[in-house]
Design a protein around this motif. Structure first.
Motif, mmCIF file in Angstrom:
data_model
loop_
_atom_site.group_PDB
_atom_site.id
_atom_site.type_symbol
_atom_site.label_atom_id
_atom_site.label_comp_id
_atom_site.label_asym_id
_atom_site.label_seq_id
_atom_site.Cartn_x
_atom_site.Cartn_y
_atom_site.Cartn_z
ATOM 1 N N THR A 88 0.839 -1.193 0.000
ATOM 2 C CA THR A 88 0.000 0.000 0.000
ATOM 3 C C THR A 88 0.881 1.252 0.000
ATOM 4 O OG1 THR A 88 -0.024 -0.063 2.407
ATOM 5 C CG2 THR A 88 -1.871 -1.108 1.263
ATOM 6 N N HIS A 89 0.230 2.398 -0.052
ATOM 7 C CA HIS A 89 0.942 3.676 -0.015
ATOM 8 C C HIS A 89 2.027 3.756 -1.068
ATOM 9 C CE1 HIS A 89 -1.323 5.048 3.428
ATOM 10 N NE2 HIS A 89 -1.249 3.815 3.874
ATOM 11 N N GLY A 90 1.685 3.239 -2.236
ATOM 12 C CA GLY A 90 2.602 3.345 -3.356
ATOM 13 C C GLY A 90 3.936 2.677 -3.105
ATOM 14 N N GLU A 91 3.958 1.745 -2.177
ATOM 15 C CA GLU A 91 5.167 0.992 -1.843
ATOM 16 C C GLU A 91 6.234 1.843 -1.169
ATOM 17 O OE1 GLU A 91 6.128 -1.719 -5.105
ATOM 18 O OE2 GLU A 91 7.858 -2.388 -3.932
ATOM 19 N N ALA A 92 5.907 3.072 -0.810
ATOM 20 C CA ALA A 92 6.919 3.953 -0.208
ATOM 21 C C ALA A 92 7.531 3.322 1.039
ATOM 22 C CB ALA A 92 6.310 5.308 0.128
ATOM 23 N N CYS A 114 -4.025 7.424 -3.927
ATOM 24 C CA CYS A 114 -4.802 6.353 -3.320
ATOM 25 C C CYS A 114 -3.918 5.461 -2.465
ATOM 26 C CB CYS A 114 -5.484 5.509 -4.397
ATOM 27 S SG CYS A 114 -6.405 4.122 -3.714
ATOM 28 N N PRO A 115 -4.220 5.336 -1.164
ATOM 29 C CA PRO A 115 -3.334 4.565 -0.299
ATOM 30 C C PRO A 115 -3.440 3.057 -0.501
ATOM 31 C CG PRO A 115 -5.179 5.410 0.973
ATOM 32 C CD PRO A 115 -5.330 5.964 -0.400
ATOM 33 N N VAL A 116 -4.542 2.591 -1.057
ATOM 34 C CA VAL A 116 -4.764 1.150 -1.121
ATOM 35 C C VAL A 116 -4.758 0.591 -2.539
ATOM 36 C CG1 VAL A 116 -6.012 1.056 1.058
ATOM 37 C CG2 VAL A 116 -7.265 1.500 -1.046
ATOM 38 N N ASP A 152 1.366 1.429 -12.138
ATOM 39 C CA ASP A 152 2.635 1.389 -11.404
ATOM 40 C C ASP A 152 3.592 0.414 -12.075
ATOM 41 O OD1 ASP A 152 1.386 1.806 -7.978
ATOM 42 O OD2 ASP A 152 2.103 3.260 -9.445
ATOM 43 N N SER A 207 4.248 9.238 -7.207
ATOM 44 C CA SER A 207 4.047 9.072 -5.765
ATOM 45 C C SER A 207 5.425 8.994 -5.111
ATOM 46 C CB SER A 207 3.285 7.774 -5.502
ATOM 47 O OG SER A 207 4.057 6.676 -5.944
ATOM 48 N N PRO A 208 5.493 9.219 -3.795
ATOM 49 C CA PRO A 208 6.798 9.123 -3.136
ATOM 50 C C PRO A 208 7.445 7.763 -3.383
ATOM 51 C CG PRO A 208 5.169 10.026 -1.624
ATOM 52 C CD PRO A 208 4.432 9.592 -2.847
ATOM 53 N N GLY A 209 6.610 6.709 -3.386
ATOM 54 C CA GLY A 209 7.143 5.365 -3.608
ATOM 55 C C GLY A 209 7.878 5.244 -4.928
ATOM 56 N N LEU A 219 11.223 7.229 -4.851
ATOM 57 C CA LEU A 219 12.237 6.585 -4.013
ATOM 58 C C LEU A 219 12.690 5.267 -4.618
ATOM 59 C CD1 LEU A 219 10.730 7.383 -0.527
ATOM 60 C CD2 LEU A 219 12.749 8.394 -1.561
#
Lengths: 401, 514
Positions: free
Chosen positions: A101-105, B367-369, B379, B438-440, B443
């Protein structure tokens, strides 16, 4: 093609062969209640077949919260969560993974922490000092209390991922850094100047429960090396998952720290703190306590947080399901969160609301994050909105008074 | 890569503009041998009739399902290839990547130019391979037009539509139409032209093609086209005109006039909404001009309705109902108000209007989920491109640039077209809006080994998706905070550049690498 021998062995050691198929696990399972595709009893049956390849590809494999409610009621002492872990290890071996979840951050930073050469900047929160503020807590002093740490001490404060959570969850009104600051403030007030590791790594709890034993061990070894170098005799943390990992999982996987590990609630309850008498009435008098799964069923700590609340002068009203029967906050490990998890959260918040308490206290930052996320849903917030605060923040505020 | 998908890579020599700077044959060989595509070929000009014919022939003969044309600019040539391959390759699977302006021109003579070109093709192939199939959206258009405002402009438009045989309802808030408007409508058979006086529009629902207007009379009518001819607003905002404009998602300027959508904000793949404005509601004008505009919008509305249905291949976002937990973050960031909520037992469910959605992806990143996703930019696709870029053919670390199509990427193209140079150890990952990031993802690029990650987006106020760049800034702040904690600050940056500003592009990239 059958399962890997390691999984075969797990089937023996977890007691799964004793399963009576009575279904009590599934009856009590919060995930099964809201997700028709998930059933502990069925999963056990499929694992026993040992040729069920589909089980390893089933995305529901990752839906289990490891909340331990099933093993709590199982009449045959089956360790369902341990089986889940073993099956996940096998699934990972075959290239499956949980949906992050959370974009895998969060997983990205946990993975990056396995790299020895990483040099974090994670102590800014110590420099800011402590100032009580937030739900149910009012600060009497506008000044920030300095936080005192030491390079050697009997006690180490394990921060966990609290500073990192702020980057993602500040909009929810959750402050990991405030909990960390309150924790050190409490320790200072108890006469303890703890060691805080400058390059502390994630405890590895989430990797372990996802079946990523390799990364769990990488993190554990890095942490162990740093901890041993400090010479501390005990580790205190405000996060039940970190406590569980350090206390139970590290030794179970061969990483012996040789120190006492406890949750801050246990330390405070055991310290018989003399709280200064205060002329200021707290805005909140009745609270309910949500037992985090890892603190409660996993570590067996139910009384300490309640003792602390009573010592602080709060009236504690229990939710319908409490202590050993407390329901999970609904999400685990930053994976696989969805409508079913939301339903679990809503049901728990409903129980909290029904107590009539003015605030819900918990002792786990992640529980707070998940409940507050549930309340982002505007209609739910209107119906079930309740003040939420971490136990540590209440203690710190009271010590200040 | 899913080996079942047959991808073709077609490298263009571009009449020497590409082949003069890069070894095109080697690129073809790389695609065939190292990327494992089903077919790879080069041609002097893929876009000329000979090239197009060969393209169609080979796609048929080799049963290719998806194609990458490694040539020049998508914004000039993609439409050409879409038309050429209409019915042969679905639009989502036709990819054009600008090797000419991102590799050949800016890095001529640079030893790193070939590795950048190889990786650029690899990124396009990875993106295409990971892309899910997307059926086009189709909506019926209700054969009924509504004209709001019974002045000269409204009456003219209503009359023109009725003359074209289209059912019209004219809505006027006063008890009577003015004399010159009545004249317009006089002697006209009323069977498919209805005039409702003392009536206002209270609410607009439904979606493109099938709008539902709730009237003050209590009646609800359906319309495929809406024409706003309410005249100059008499009072300061908020006034009836501004409220109507809000209901219809039309922008209103500071003086209370309903503004034009800027040309830049209407890409070719954004759908025609069937909502039009004419007369003094739009800008002060005399009667003659008002009448002229009325005929113009009536003609456009008539054409729209006569199409009967809308078919749109553009990407759009969808929500997985089993995952959505009703947090509402998606609706908060959607620049087009395309997201509403349905109630359910424990959580409301986000619903995206597929025809209002422009596929910007802001909801996806927030969206968190992982309930929201956009078929053109999952993604998995973005990660596949990151991997192809960072683990590509270069033997040294590369800088990954996330460039938004409308400013960062176009600036890079212009920089190349103008012959400006910048370091070739850069890899450009094109997104349609920086708000998709997104931050993910940012990173992850660092995790995979990128030397640095630079996000290039539209300057504030110039975002093509209206506030996508604001969201991108918020996302970047989170990524930056995490980067700081991990000691990686200097390796992450976000910069705004004006669209097409080649020099700014070069400046920002060169500065970042320092």
């Amino acid at each position: 093609m059958t399962y890997d021998p390691a999984l075969d062995q797990a089937i023996h050691t977890t007691g799964v062969l004793r399963c009576l198929e009575c279904g009590k696990c599934t009856a009590i399972c919060p995930v099964a209640r809201y997700d028709g595709g998930f059933s502990p009893r069925v999963t056990v049956g499929r694992a026993l077949v040992r040729r069920d390849e589909e089980l390893l590809r089933d995305d529901r494999l990752w839906a289990c919260l490891n909340c331990f409610q099933c093993s709590e009621v199982c009449p045959a002492d089956v360790d369902y969560s341990a089986l889940t872990l073993a099956v996940r290890v096998e699934a990972r071996r075959r290239g499956q993974a949980a949906l992050c979840t959370h974009g895998e951050a969060i997983h990205v930073w946990m993975r990056m922490m396995t790299q020895p050469e990483l040099k974090q900047n994670r102590l800014d929160w110590l420099k800011s000092g402590y100032r009580g503020q937030g739900s149910g807590v009012s600060s009497l002093s506008p000044d920030r209390q300095p936080l005192v740490t030491a390079s050697t001490s009997d006690t180490l404060y394990f921060t966990g991922c609290a500073p990192y959570y702020d980057a993602l969850f500040a909009p929810l009104g959750v402050s990991g850094t405030r909990v960390a600051q309150a924790s050190v403030r409490v320790l200072n007030a108890l006469g303890i100047e703890p060691v805080v590791l400058a390059d502390e790594r994630c405890c590895g709890h989430d990797f372990l429960w996802e079946g990523d034993v390799e990364r769990f061990l990488q993190l554990a070894r890095l942490n162990a090396e740093m901890i041993r170098a400090t010479g501390v005799k005990r580790i205190v943390s405000a996060c039940p998952e970190c406590v569980r990992a350090l206390k139970m999982d590290y030794p179970a996987y061969g990483i012996r720290l040789g120190v006492e590990v406890l949750h801050l609630a246990e330390l405070v309850a055991g310290s018989k703190v003399q709280y200064p008498t205060s002329n200021i009435r707290s805005p909140i008098s009745t609270v309910t306590f949500h037992d985090p799964c890892r603190l409660g069923r996993h570590l067996g700590v139910y009384d300490a947080p309640r003792q602390v609340l009573e010592q602080l002068g709060y009236q504690v009203v229990e939710m319908r399901h409490n202590r050993r029967n407390a329901t999970c906050c609904g999400t685990n490990g930053w994976t696989h969160c969805g409508a079913a998890n939301k339903a679990i959260q809503v049901q728990r918040l409903r129980e909290a609301k029904q107590t009539g308490a003015e605030a819900m206290v918990t002792a786990c930052l992640k529980c707070q994050i998940h409940f507050k996320c549930a309340l982002m849903d505007a209609p739910m917030r209107e119906e079930l909105g309740i003040e939420m605060v971490d136990l540590v923040e209440l203690v710190a505020a009271r010590l200040e008074a | 890569m899913d080996n079942d998908v047959r991808i073709g890579v077609f490298v263009c020599e571009c009449g020497g503009k590409i082949s003069g700077a890069l070894d095109v044959a080697a690129l073809v060989e790389y695609a065939r041998a190292r990327l494992g595509v089903a077919w790879a070929e080069q041609a002097n000009y893929w876009c000329l009739p000979g090239g197009v014919a060969r393209l169609r022939a080979i796609i048929g003969a080799e049963r290719l399902e998806r194609v990458v044309i490694a040539g020049c600019a998508p914004r000039t040539h993609r439409t050409l290839f879409l038309r050429a391959l209409d019915g042969i390759v679905p639009p989502p699977f036709v990819s054009v990547t600008n090797v000419r302006d991102l590799c050949a021109r800016p890095h001529r003579g640079d030893t790193l130019a070939m590795s950048k070109a190889r990786d650029q093709i690899a990124m396009a192939v990875a993106d295409l391979a990971a892309r899910p199939p997307t059926p086009p959206r189709v909506a019926r258009i209700t054969p009924h037009a509504v004209v709001i405002g019974g002045g000269i402009a409204g009456a003219t438009a209503a009359r023109a539509l009725a003359d074209a045989g289209i059912a019209v309802t004219l809505i006027e808030r006063e008890p009577e139409l003015r004399a010159h408007a009545q004249e317009r409508l006089a002697a006209h058979p009323r069977d498919h032209l209805r005039v409702l006086t003392s009536t206002t529009v209270e609410q607009v629902g439904g979606s493109v093609g099938q709008y539902r207007l709730a009237l003050s009379s209590g009646e609800t009518i359906e319309a495929g086209a809406i024409i706003v001819a309410t005249g100059e607003a008499e009072s300061p905002i908020p006034n009836p005109t501004s409220k109507l404009a809000e209901m219809l998602h039309l922008p209103v300027d500071a003086n209370g006039f309903i503004a034009d959508a800027r040309v830049r904000l209407r890409p070719t793949d954004r759908i025609e909404r069937g909502i039009y404005v004419c007369g003094a509601a739009h800008f002060p004008c005399d009667e003659a001009r008002a009448i002229f505009q009325a005929y113009d919008v009536a003609a456009r509305a008539a054409r729209h309705i006569q199409r009967g249905k809308i078919v749109n291949d553009a990407p759009f976002a969808t929500i997985d109902a089993t995952r959505c937990n009703g947090c509402g973050d998606c609706a908060r960031v959607c620049p087009f108000a395309a997201i509403t909520f349905e109630s359910r037992a424990s959580s409301r469910l986000a619903v995206i209007d597929a025809l209002l959605c422009t596929g910007c992806g802001n909801c996806v990143s927030v969206c968190p989920v992982k309930a929201a996703s956009v078929s053109s930019a999952t993604d998995e696709q973005i990660e596949a491109q990151i991997r192809a870029a960072v683990h590509g053919s270069a033997r040294l670390p590369v800088y990954l640039l996330f460039a938004c199509e409308w400013s960062g990427y176009s600036a890079a193209e212009i920089a190349g077209a103008r012959g400006l140079t910048y370091p070739a150890n850069t890899r450009i990952l094109r997104v349609n809006c920086t708000g998709r990031l997104s931050p993910g993802l940012l990173l992850k690029a660092l995790e995979m080994g990128a030397a640095g990650v630079l996000v290039l987006g539209c300057a504030p106020g110039l975002c093509h998706y209206e506030q996508g760049n604001e969201h991108a800034a918020a996302v970047f702040e989170q990524a930056d905070a995490l980067g700081h904690l991990m000691g990686l600050d200097e390796r992450l940056a976000l910069k705004w550049i004006p669209p097409d500003d080649g020099e700014q592009f070069v400046q920002q990239v060169t500065d970042f690498e320092k």
